[in-house]
Design an enzyme around this catalytic site. Structure first.
Site, PDB file in Angstrom:
ATOM      1  N   ASP A  97       0.829  -1.209   0.000  1.00  0.00           N
ATOM      2  CA  ASP A  97       0.000   0.000   0.000  1.00  0.00           C
ATOM      3  C   ASP A  97       0.865   1.260   0.000  1.00  0.00           C
ATOM      4  OD1 ASP A  97      -2.409   1.337  -0.037  1.00  0.00           O
ATOM      5  OD2 ASP A  97      -2.679   1.279   2.138  1.00  0.00           O
ATOM      6  N   HIS A 130       2.528   3.315  -8.852  1.00  0.00           N
ATOM      7  CA  HIS A 130       2.371   1.897  -9.205  1.00  0.00           C
ATOM      8  C   HIS A 130       3.578   1.416 -10.015  1.00  0.00           C
ATOM      9  CE1 HIS A 130      -1.547   2.285  -7.575  1.00  0.00           C
ATOM     10  NE2 HIS A 130      -2.123   2.864  -8.613  1.00  0.00           N
ATOM     11  N   LEU A 148      10.279 -21.081  -4.042  1.00  0.00           N
ATOM     12  CA  LEU A 148       9.252 -20.200  -3.472  1.00  0.00           C
ATOM     13  C   LEU A 148       7.935 -20.271  -4.252  1.00  0.00           C
ATOM     14  CD1 LEU A 148       8.699 -17.700  -1.499  1.00  0.00           C
ATOM     15  CD2 LEU A 148       9.270 -16.295  -3.474  1.00  0.00           C
TER      16      LEU A 148
END
Ligand code: IPE
Ligand code: IPE
Ligand code: MG
Length: 262
Positions: free
Chosen positions: A37, A54, A148
């Site tokens: 955020d 962004h 991962l």
């Protein structure tokens, strides 16, 4: 991958090495989930349009992903677009989707090199066909990787996930008597994965914004004022060091402290 792999990657003399040395390899969180955020605020502080935040946040994604893979975390979940984010102006949503598509194209090689498995959680059926095709391709090409597991939460809502899981459970043939917390969790988008041990939120907001509502039941929550585009390897390591100082009780009592030990 292991802590040694991470240390080998950190340039000599970097303060991150000292931080990495503080990490106890036997007490790593298995699953780290991040609410990314603060992109808009990062851009606002620089008098730039929100979408520039962004764009800048992509470098944070790269660094967090590679740090997590090298450290040997099992699962990393990044909250990229919520079911509520459609409320944003169409131009911002359009740019977010364009950046996602571009990211997938440019990073696929990195995912493959780092043995990372890519997986989407959310309602991808609500995304445009070209984005879905890109997502399917990344998931398919990395499906054989054993390192991962990288979950990207897209068109994701925690309540929507629970509703979807109930629907799947109802049509699965599972008898109501056999439904319990464990069997139900298998119907979630994260079915078969360990729950997040550590939930990180950047930019200081003290809320979960409809993220992994079921799975974070006992996650340790770490909120940092750092805005997502400023979040780097160092910030992730700091969060893990803080996590390792927590006393996880799961409703029980703290283990007895040995006499004289603080
Ligand atoms: C997070 O940054 C990115 C997404 C939700 C897609 P924001 O865009 O929410 O940035 P702020 O919270 O407005 O600063
Ligand atoms: C949460 O951030 C969603 C993502 C990070 C994708 P938001 O910026 O949408 O959350 P609120 O509106 O502050 O709760
Ligand atoms: Mg926000």
């Amino acid at each position: 991958m292991s802590l040694d792999q991470l240390m080998a990657w950190i340039p000599p003399g970097s303060p991150d090495l000292e931080l990495a040395r503080q990490i106890q390899p036997d007490r790593l969180p298995q699953h780290v989930a991040i609410i990314m955020d603060g992109n808009g605020r990062w851009a606002g502080k620089r008098h730039l349009p929100r979408v520039e935040g962004h764009r800048a946040g992509i470098q944070s994604v790269r660094e967090v992903l590679e740090t997590s893979a090298r450290l040997g975390l099992k699962v990393l979940t990044l909250y990229a677009f919520s079911v509520e984010n459609w409320k944003r102006p169409a131009a911002e949503v359009g740019t977010l989707m364009m950046l996602l598509k571009r990211y997938l194209r440019s990073e696929l090689a990195t995912l493959l090199e780092n043995n990372i498995r890519f997986h989407v959680i959310g309602r991808p059926e609500g995304l445009a066909p070209d984005i879905r095709a890109e997502l399917d391709d990344a998931a398919c090409q990395t499906s054989g990787n054993s390192g991962l597991l990288f979950n990207i939460a897209l068109n994701y809502g925690g309540r929507a996930e629970i509703v979807d899981a109930v629907r799947t459970a109802m049509t699965s043939g599972l008898a109501p008597a056999d439904l319990d917390e464990e069997s139900f969790a298998r119907f979630l988008y994260t079915g078969g994965q360990p729950d997040p041990d550590l939930l990180i939120r950047t930019s200081g907001e003290m809320r979960v914004s409809n993220f992994l509502l079921w799975q974070i039941a006992y996650a340790e929550i770490y909120v940092t004022d750092t805005l997502w585009p400023d979040f780097r390897r160092r910030d992730l390591l700091e969060a893990i060091v803080a996590y390792q100082k927590r006393d996880r009780r799961y409703g029980g009592i703290a283990p007895p402290v040995a006499a004289g030990v603080k």
